[in-house]
Each structure stands twice: as structure tokens, then as C-alpha cells.
Write an enzyme that holds these catalytic residues in place. Structure first.
Site, PDB file in Angstrom:
ATOM      1  N   ASP A   1      -2.041   2.034  -4.752  1.00  0.00           N
ATOM      2  CA  ASP A   1      -3.291   2.484  -4.138  1.00  0.00           C
ATOM      3  C   ASP A   1      -4.366   1.411  -4.275  1.00  0.00           C
ATOM      4  OD1 ASP A   1      -2.140   4.928  -3.503  1.00  0.00           O
ATOM      5  OD2 ASP A   1      -2.776   5.848  -5.397  1.00  0.00           O
TER       6      ASP A   1
ATOM      7  N   HIS B   1       0.814  -1.221   0.000  1.00  0.00           N
ATOM      8  CA  HIS B   1       0.000   0.000   0.000  1.00  0.00           C
ATOM      9  C   HIS B   1       0.844   1.266   0.000  1.00  0.00           C
ATOM     10  CE1 HIS B   1      -3.753   1.847  -0.114  1.00  0.00           C
ATOM     11  NE2 HIS B   1      -4.316   1.420   0.994  1.00  0.00           N
TER      12      HIS B   1
END
Length: 465
Positions: free
Chosen positions: A441, A437
Site C-alpha cells: 500500500d 501496488h
């Protein structure tokens, strides 16, 4: 008579140290030339170290789990003739510690099975070898009692992993007709309590019954004699070799990568029909491998990555640089008798579906047999993990650091699906995929999986250039 010191040889290009994962000998053993002395591991490849001469083991320079520098003394032999050294035994030299070795280090007991690979080594007699041999030409070894050792670092006991420590063993009741062993006081107590000693499990030597066994029988009743006795055994298993490397890799990944996991349901009914048809197709003079789901998934990933090349990257988080690769090198997580390894299908973008299938089969066989090379077990840019029929409904795959994505395949099941007018049976499968992450995204992860979903549910698109 003289002495001969054997040093850890070069076990691979660019390798400066290796972990000792197994001793095949102990102090006092008589070995012959080419007998396997030890096994060391580097980058998931196990290399066996042979003896270049005949002799008697005088000293072993490292213990199971030690990291030994290339060129460090590891064995001292008494040999006929002058040998190659004189004087006192050298100090143990490892990358972890440098204590003075005890006169009788490791025994040659339990062995750690690991994945082996070909090593580019010297051609001298002292060069390591990567064979499947597990028995050395040593003399008969005396049985040893080995003390437990800690899991990580610290002082190491003289024994091989695993070692065990048993506390208060409880034996099963003796066979019918066998006389129970007990002192007169215990027999009297059992008689007064109306207990048949033949039904009492003894925890003493040779199954001898003590007062504590009578108390346990009174507290728990006859179920103790039916195999429900307490088991207080504790086994201490030292984490070494491939298992240690897996542990370090998982700890690195989970401690440094913030994972986001995305689960999506895929209708693979059409894909399974196409796969079955392709497997039945026979072409004269053309030998094709039997296709599984994975080659189709690999080709779908190649197409999806062409739209989102950032998914095919390695993230150097220390330098703050994302290395985005043009070549798509797909790691296939494979469970072997030794543990988890990840053989790599290089340049999947340049392989058709049958070439992908053939390479998967070849690498899987090499990994399971322990013959996969170091090059075949490294260099992936994105990974697939699949447990086949054991895949479960959903999983949370751990990213293969420093990659940024891993695709998890769950098991396929026939489920009722509403088509707008009725429920119909469809072959359904989940993809459980994890992403880094920090650089991927959630939206990008979802777009990537949805693209793969479209390709798998309409498999003809996989073949459209």
C-alpha cells in the site's frame, strides 16, 4: 573424408535451451580444434562453444536469435577420417521453429557483446567455455552483403545482428580540387541555373551528381553542402542476447506490476561528512574499501526491512503467493558495455558497512569484465538502482519482477535549505522508489522510505544495533 556433427552441449545445471547470440564462423570456413564456433546465452550468461575437431564448416543449424534445445545439432563439419555421422544434413532444431536449413546460413559478421559467466559444464573437448576470446582460428572470410531481418521471430535473413538497409544515401560535397562527377545534361542544367557543381552533394555511385541533387540544391540552397543534407538511412538492428532478455524482463514487469512511485528528499550532509571521515581513517593491519553512499543505504534498508519484512518479498502472481524472505539479498543494478545486469549482494543483513562496500566493488568489477557467475546475477529480493552523477532529480524505477520494491538513488546536489532563520547550503539527494501496488500500500511505501530517510539523515543510527 567424413562428417562430424556438433550438438549444443549442456551449458549449465537445469538449463534446457539457450539463445544463439553470435556465430564466429560461416559455411566454408576452416576451423581447428578448440576454435570458437558460436556463443549462446542463458540467464544473462554467455557461453562460447568450441570445436572438438579440425574441419570445414558445411552447415550451421541455427540463426542469430534462435532458441536452441540442449542436444540439438548446431554445426556440421567435413573432417579427415570417418567422422561421427553419415547421410544428409540434419534439420535445424530450435525451440522457436523447425524449418529446413538453407545451404548457406549465418555469416560471421557483427557481434553482440554480452555479459559472460562461468558455466558448470562437461570437461570434454566439446564442452562450452566462458572466456573473453572474441577471435576464432578460422580462415579468412569473404565480405558478405547481409539482408535485414525482423526484430522479433518470423523469417530470418542470413546475417548477424545488426544488419542495415540504406535508402538514398547523400554524400558530403567533395574535397577542394576534386572534380565533380555528372552527366553532360546535369552539367548543362547546373550552368543554366548558375550552380557550382563543386558545392553540390552527389547521391549517386562515387558521389555522382544527378538531376535530383540539383533539385535538392535549388530547394534548400548551399546548406546542403554544409553538412545539412538529408539522411534517409534506416538501420534494422535485431534484438538478441542480453538486450532481448532485458526487453522481455522490462515488458513482463511493466505489463504485470502496477507501479506506485514515491519520491522523497534526503539531507545527506551529515552522512557525507561521516563517509569522508571513515574513508580517511586508517587502522594498522586492517584493509578497508573506500565507502560510497550505497553501503550506508544498504544498511539503512536492512534496518527498515526489519520493521517491514513484507518489503523483502517475491510475489508469485500466478499462484497468488507472497514469498517473504528472511535473508536480505540486495540487487545492485549495474550498467555494463553489454547492457543492464543486476549482481546481487547476498545476505546483506549479515554484513557490516565495510563488508557491503567490499562486496559491491567485487561484484561491479565482475559484471563489467563479464566474469560474473550465474549465481552472482540472480536471487535478489529487493533492488537498488543508481545512475550516480547522472541520476537526475527524480526517476521512475521499474521493479525487478518478481520483487515488490526497488529503491532509486538520484544525484546529490548542494541546495539552499531554510533552517527557520536563514538559508544554508546542504547536500540534498532524492530517493525515487517504486513498489508493487498489488501487495504494498502507499502508506506502507511511505513509512518504509521515511524510515530510510531518518537513518540516512542521522547516520549514527545505522550503527546502533
Amino acid at each position: 573424408m567424413g562428417e562430424h556433427i556438433i550438438k549444443l552441449p549442456d551449458v549449465g545445471e537445469g538449463v534446457a535451451e539457450a539463445e544463439l547470440v553470435e556465430w564466429h564462423v560461416k559455411v566454408g570456413d576452416i576451423v581447428r580444434e578448440d576454435s570458437v564456433l558460436a556463443a549462446v546465452m542463458t540467464d544473462k550468461a554467455t557461453v562460447e562453444i568450441p570445436s572438438p575437431v579440425d574441419g570445414e564448416i558445411l552447415w550451421l543449424g541455427a540463426e542469430i536469435g534462435d532458441t536452441v534445445a540442449i542436444g540439438s545439432p548446431i554445426v556440421r563439419l567435413k573432417v579427415a577420417g570417418e567422422g561421427n555421422v553419415g547421410g544428409a544434413a540434419p534439420a535445424k532444431v530450435t525451440a522457436e521453429s523447425t524449418p529446413t536449413p538453407s545451404p548457406s546460413p549465418q555469416g560471421g559478421g557483427g557481434r553482440v557483446s554480452t555479459t559472460k559467466a562461468d558455466a558448470k559444464s562437461a570437461t570434454s573437448k566439446n564442452a562450452p567455455r566462458t572466456t573473453d576470446a572474441r577471435e576464432s582460428d578460422t580462415g579468412i572470410r569473404a565480405a558478405e552483403t547481409e539482408s535485414p531481418s525482423p526484430l522479433w521471430g518470423g523469417a530470418r535473413g542470413g546475417g548477424t545482428a545488426p544488419t542495415s538497409r540504406v535508402v538514398g544515401p547523400v554524400a558530403a560535397p567533395r574535397p577542394e580540387g576534386e572534380k565533380p562527377l555528372a552527366s553532360p545534361a546535369v552539367r548543362l542544367r547546373a550552368k543554366e541555373a548558375g550552380i557550382d557543381l563543386r558545392q553540390v552533394a552527389g547521391s549517386g555511385p562515387a558521389g555522382r551528381i544527378g538531376h535530383e541533387d540539383i533539385e535538392a540544391f535549388l530547394a534548400h540552397g548551399p546548406q546542403v553542402a554544409r553538412g545539412l543534407a538529408r539522411n534517409d538511412a534506416v538501420e534494422d538492428i535485431k534484438v538478441v542476447g542480453l538486450r532481448r532478455k532485458i526487453a522481455e524482463k522490462m515488458m513482463l514487469s511493466k505489463s504485470r506490476i502496477p507501479h506506485i512511485t514515491y519520491v522523497e528528499e534526503i539531507d545527506v550532509t551529515a552522512l557525507e561528512e561521516l563517509r569522508a571521515a571513515l574513508n580517511k581513517e586508517k587502522r594498522p593491519g586492517v584493509e578497508r574499501p573506500k565507502l560510497t553512499l550505497l553501503p550506508f543505504l544498504m544498511r539503512a534498508m536492512v534496518k527498515a526491512i526489519s520493521d517491514q519484512p513484507n518489503l523483502n518479498s517475491l510475489f508469485d502472481d500466478e499462484a497468488g503467493i507472497i514469498h517473504q524472505h528472511g535473508g536480505i539479498h540486495i540487487g545492485i543494478a549495474a550498467q555494463t558495455p553489454s547492457g543492464l545486469v543486476v549482481p546481487v549482494v547476498k545476505h546483506a543483513e549479515a554484513r557490516d558497512i565495510w563488508e557491503c562496500g567490499a562486496e559491491i566493488i567485487r561484484l561491479a568489477e565482475a559484471a563489467k569484465s563479464g566474469t560474473a557467475t550465474r549465481d552472482e546475477l540472480s536471487g535478489s529480493t529487493i533492488t537498488i538502482t543508481s545512475l550516480g552523477a547522472m541520476g537526475g532529480v527524480a526517476t521512475t524505477p521499474v521493479i525487478n519482477h518478481p520483487e515488490v520494491a526497488i529503491i532509486g538513488v538520484n544525484k546529490m546536489m548542494v541546495r539552499p535549505v531554510w533552517d527557520g532563520t536563514q538559508f544554508i547550503p546542504r547536500k540534498m539527494m532524492n530517493l525515487s522508489s517504486s513498489f508493487d501496488h498489488r501487495v504494498i500500500d502507499g502508506w506502507d511505501a511511505a513509512v518504509f522510505i521515511q524510515r530510510i530517510k531518518t537513518l540516512l539523515e542521522t547516520p549514527a543510527l545505522i550503527f546502533v544495533n
